[in-house]
Motif scaffolding. Structure first.
Motif, PDB file in Angstrom:
ATOM      1  N   LEU A  97      34.343  37.787  42.330  1.00 25.70           N
ATOM      2  CA  LEU A  97      34.370  37.508  40.889  1.00 25.70           C
ATOM      3  C   LEU A  97      34.049  36.032  40.627  1.00 25.70           C
ATOM      4  CD1 LEU A  97      37.472  39.570  39.686  1.00 25.70           C
ATOM      5  CD2 LEU A  97      35.051  40.138  39.409  1.00 25.70           C
ATOM      6  N   ARG A 114      38.554  36.314  34.007  1.00 27.37           N
ATOM      7  CA  ARG A 114      39.055  37.060  35.164  1.00 27.37           C
ATOM      8  C   ARG A 114      40.203  37.972  34.745  1.00 27.37           C
ATOM      9  NH1 ARG A 114      40.602  33.174  39.579  1.00 27.37           N
ATOM     10  NH2 ARG A 114      42.621  33.265  38.572  1.00 27.37           N
ATOM     11  N   VAL A 117      38.711  40.981  33.142  1.00 27.58           N
ATOM     12  CA  VAL A 117      38.153  41.901  34.144  1.00 27.58           C
ATOM     13  C   VAL A 117      39.276  42.750  34.728  1.00 27.58           C
ATOM     14  CG1 VAL A 117      37.050  42.070  36.414  1.00 27.58           C
ATOM     15  CG2 VAL A 117      36.194  40.411  34.737  1.00 27.58           C
ATOM     16  N   GLY A 146      32.399  43.434  36.984  1.00 28.86           N
ATOM     17  CA  GLY A 146      33.331  42.325  36.805  1.00 28.86           C
ATOM     18  C   GLY A 146      32.645  40.993  37.055  1.00 28.86           C
TER      19      GLY A 146
END
Ligand code: ATP
Length: 235
Positions: A97, A114, A117, A146
């Protein structure tokens, strides 16, 4: 937003694209359908600078992309999720990520995104310390989405996101695409599953041997006899 004029791409002697015109307006989801080898992936690769055009122009937000390096194109907000996901198998989920947020435009908001996601795909949070390569195909597709979210795209190029996935995972793909749309992300969606692509999009283009043979609203294309015969009828 995206304006492609008379685009041609060749791989040595193979003419993969032979003068295609295509536009995508801000906020639209546009489908690009066609059979194997029609030139769909090549179109996305040309936009993101992975293959050089042999002719024609690609303009994004009024600026020409021809000749720019892929990194420079990402900085302009164009993010490509390639066929086969291409996650890093020996990096953890979380590191994968972070790779998505490497660009200057994405780095500032990386922590907040994040969390978004992980909220969208709780499974990725559960597995955040696991190696990317240990994930199932469906989880890898979620990770690829993501990573794209982390890059904060303005225009998202999706290459065959449903390929090889079980129907229940395809539902997740649909959810991820809906999330991007709700965020106002413009999407160019390549799919061999024409029915799925045309259901998810407002307009579509049909490619055959490197040329656009049809373009219309997706709900018109989905009932078009030619599309039906070539891409939908055998289901
Ligand atoms: P697929 O779903 O199989 O990826 P596609 O519609 O995306 O199909 P492309 O991958 O864009 O099609 O391929 C278009 C044409 O270019 C095909 O004839 C293909 O064989 C050829 N081609 C693609 N990549 C290369 C390459 N790296 N070298 C040589 N020819 C290539």
């Amino acid at each position: 937003m995206l304006r492609i004029n008379n685009l041609s791409v060749s791989y040595g002697p193979v003419a993969a694209l032979r003068g295609i015109d295509l536009t995508v307006e801000a906020g639209e989801t546009v489908a690009l359908v066609g059979s194997n080898g029609a030139g769909k992936s090549t179109t996305l690769k040309a936009i993101s600078g992975l293959v050089p055009p042999s002719g024609g122009t690609i303009e994004f937000l009024g600026e020409t992309l021809n000749g720019l390096k892929p990194e420079a194109i990402v900085e302009r907000g164009i993010v490509h999720v390639p066929e086969g996901r291409r996650i890093f198998p020996r990096l953890s989920v979380e590191q994968n990520l972070e790779v998505g947020a490497y660009s200057a435009r994405a780095a500032m908001r990386r922590r907040r995104i994040r969390e978004e996601v992980y909220a969208l795909f709780p499974r990725l949070r559960e597995r955040r310390q696991q190696m990317g390569g240990s994930l199932s195909g469906g989880e890898q597709q979620m990770l690829a989405f993501g990573r794209a979210m982390m890059a904060q795209p303005t225009l998202l190029l999706l290459d065959e996101p449903s390929l090889g996935l079980a129907p229940i995972i395809v539902e997740e793909v649909i959810r991820a695409i809906a999330h991007f749309r709700a965020e106002g992300v413009t999407i160019l969606l390549v799919e061999q599953n024409a029915e799925l692509a045309l259901t998810l999009s407002a307009r579509g283009y049909v490619l055959e041997t490197g040329q656009v043979v049809l373009t219309d609203e997706s709900q018109t294309l989905i009932t078009h006899p030619k599309v039906w015969a070539s891409y939908l009828g055998e289901k």
